[in-house]
Design a protein around this motif. Structure first.
Motif, mmCIF file in Angstrom:
data_model
loop_
_atom_site.group_PDB
_atom_site.id
_atom_site.type_symbol
_atom_site.label_atom_id
_atom_site.label_comp_id
_atom_site.label_asym_id
_atom_site.label_seq_id
_atom_site.Cartn_x
_atom_site.Cartn_y
_atom_site.Cartn_z
ATOM 1 N N SER A 22 -56.702 41.810 -42.200
ATOM 2 C CA SER A 22 -55.400 42.197 -41.655
ATOM 3 C C SER A 22 -55.501 43.446 -40.875
ATOM 4 O O SER A 22 -56.272 44.401 -40.884
ATOM 5 N N GLY A 23 -54.613 43.590 -39.513
ATOM 6 C CA GLY A 23 -54.334 44.797 -38.838
ATOM 7 C C GLY A 23 -53.887 45.804 -39.627
ATOM 8 O O GLY A 23 -54.377 46.920 -39.522
ATOM 9 N N SER A 24 -53.123 45.540 -40.857
ATOM 10 C CA SER A 24 -52.813 46.703 -41.927
ATOM 11 C C SER A 24 -54.084 47.217 -42.489
ATOM 12 O O SER A 24 -54.093 48.560 -42.593
ATOM 13 N N VAL A 25 -54.812 46.306 -42.852
ATOM 14 C CA VAL A 25 -56.177 46.923 -43.816
ATOM 15 C C VAL A 25 -56.988 47.576 -42.587
ATOM 16 O O VAL A 25 -57.634 48.599 -43.217
ATOM 17 N N LEU A 26 -57.271 46.878 -41.358
ATOM 18 C CA LEU A 26 -57.918 47.767 -40.448
ATOM 19 C C LEU A 26 -57.420 49.157 -40.207
ATOM 20 O O LEU A 26 -57.953 50.304 -39.965
ATOM 21 N N SER A 27 -55.986 49.003 -40.062
ATOM 22 C CA SER A 27 -55.445 50.396 -39.540
ATOM 23 C C SER A 27 -55.599 51.511 -40.832
ATOM 24 O O SER A 27 -55.671 52.695 -40.538
ATOM 25 N N LYS A 28 -55.688 51.237 -41.969
ATOM 26 C CA LYS A 28 -55.913 52.103 -43.181
ATOM 27 C C LYS A 28 -57.148 52.280 -43.241
ATOM 28 O O LYS A 28 -57.632 53.688 -43.444
ATOM 29 N N GLN A 29 -58.020 51.576 -42.884
ATOM 30 C CA GLN A 29 -59.629 51.864 -42.900
ATOM 31 C C GLN A 29 -60.169 52.973 -41.763
ATOM 32 O O GLN A 29 -60.828 53.789 -42.076
ATOM 33 N N SER A 53 -57.586 35.812 -33.641
ATOM 34 C CA SER A 53 -56.468 36.203 -34.454
ATOM 35 C C SER A 53 -55.689 35.132 -35.105
ATOM 36 O O SER A 53 -55.469 34.256 -34.453
ATOM 37 N N THR A 54 -55.808 35.235 -36.256
ATOM 38 C CA THR A 54 -55.228 34.270 -37.274
ATOM 39 C C THR A 54 -53.869 34.895 -38.050
ATOM 40 O O THR A 54 -53.688 36.049 -38.040
ATOM 41 N N ASN A 55 -53.158 34.222 -38.649
ATOM 42 C CA ASN A 55 -52.272 34.544 -39.590
ATOM 43 C C ASN A 55 -52.326 35.289 -40.486
ATOM 44 O O ASN A 55 -51.638 36.141 -41.138
ATOM 45 N N LYS A 56 -53.814 35.227 -41.216
ATOM 46 C CA LYS A 56 -54.279 36.092 -42.119
ATOM 47 C C LYS A 56 -54.931 37.378 -41.585
ATOM 48 O O LYS A 56 -55.455 38.132 -42.647
ATOM 49 N N GLY A 57 -55.292 37.452 -40.365
ATOM 50 C CA GLY A 57 -56.081 38.570 -39.943
ATOM 51 C C GLY A 57 -56.856 38.233 -38.807
ATOM 52 O O GLY A 57 -56.865 37.242 -38.279
#
Length: 171
Positions: A22-29, A53-57
């Motif tokens: 997910s974009g959120s996981v990438l942004s934190k990483q 790009s999927t709905n899960k990431g």
């Protein structure tokens, strides 16, 4: 880290993951906002990286693999050698199927792509109550084999032929 390094890190995180990231996981990483991730993904796509790009990431599109069906014949003792020949040359044995005179096509998925997979398959045959599917058709059977290129499939076919496993169909 600069923008180029960040995009390389994003790509590595997506490549190394077996599930969508997910974009959120990438942004934190990588320590930036989700909006920056969206922009970086767009730039990676524009540079030719095939990111879906999927709905899960985000996932990396895997390139199409070359595929070929090969008819083979061998004894039970040669199952391991046949499978190891394929995987050692860079192939994956996707399935096994036979054409039964009464039941038609009988197929099982295998997805054997490494020597470890071969060992696990042979162990399951040894410890189970079943025998290889080839035994219902006088040892003749088919495999769908995939590889990165047609050239690899040519090498696999030639080696199976050299070992006497390949059956050439008369046309």
């Amino acid at each position: 880290m600069n923008a180029v390094q960040r995009r390389e890190e994003i790509l590595k995180l997506i490549e190394d993951s077996s599930v969508p990231v997910s974009g959120s996981v990438l942004s934190k990483q990588v320590g930036v906002s989700r909006q920056i991730i969206v922009q970086d993904i767009a730039l990676l796509k524009a540079s030719g990286v095939d990111i879906l790009s999927t709905n899960k990431g985000y996932v990396l599109q895997t390139p199409e693999r070359a595929s070929r069906v090969m008819k083979v014949v061998h004894s039970d003792d040669e199952v391991g050698d046949e499978l190891n020949t394929v995987v050692d040359l860079g192939g994956t044995v996707e399935n096994v199927f036979v054409w039964h005179r009464i039941y038609g096509k009988i197929e099982a998925q295998l997805s054997i792509g490494s020597r470890r997979n071969v060992s696990e398959y042979l162990e399951s045959l040894k410890t189970g109550r079943s025998s290889p599917l080839k035994n219902v058709t006088s040892e003749y059977h088919y495999h769908t084999i995939t590889a990165e290129t047609e050239e690899i499939l040519d090498l696999i076919e030639a080696e199976l032929d050299k070992k006497g496993y390949l059956v050439r169909e008369e046309i």
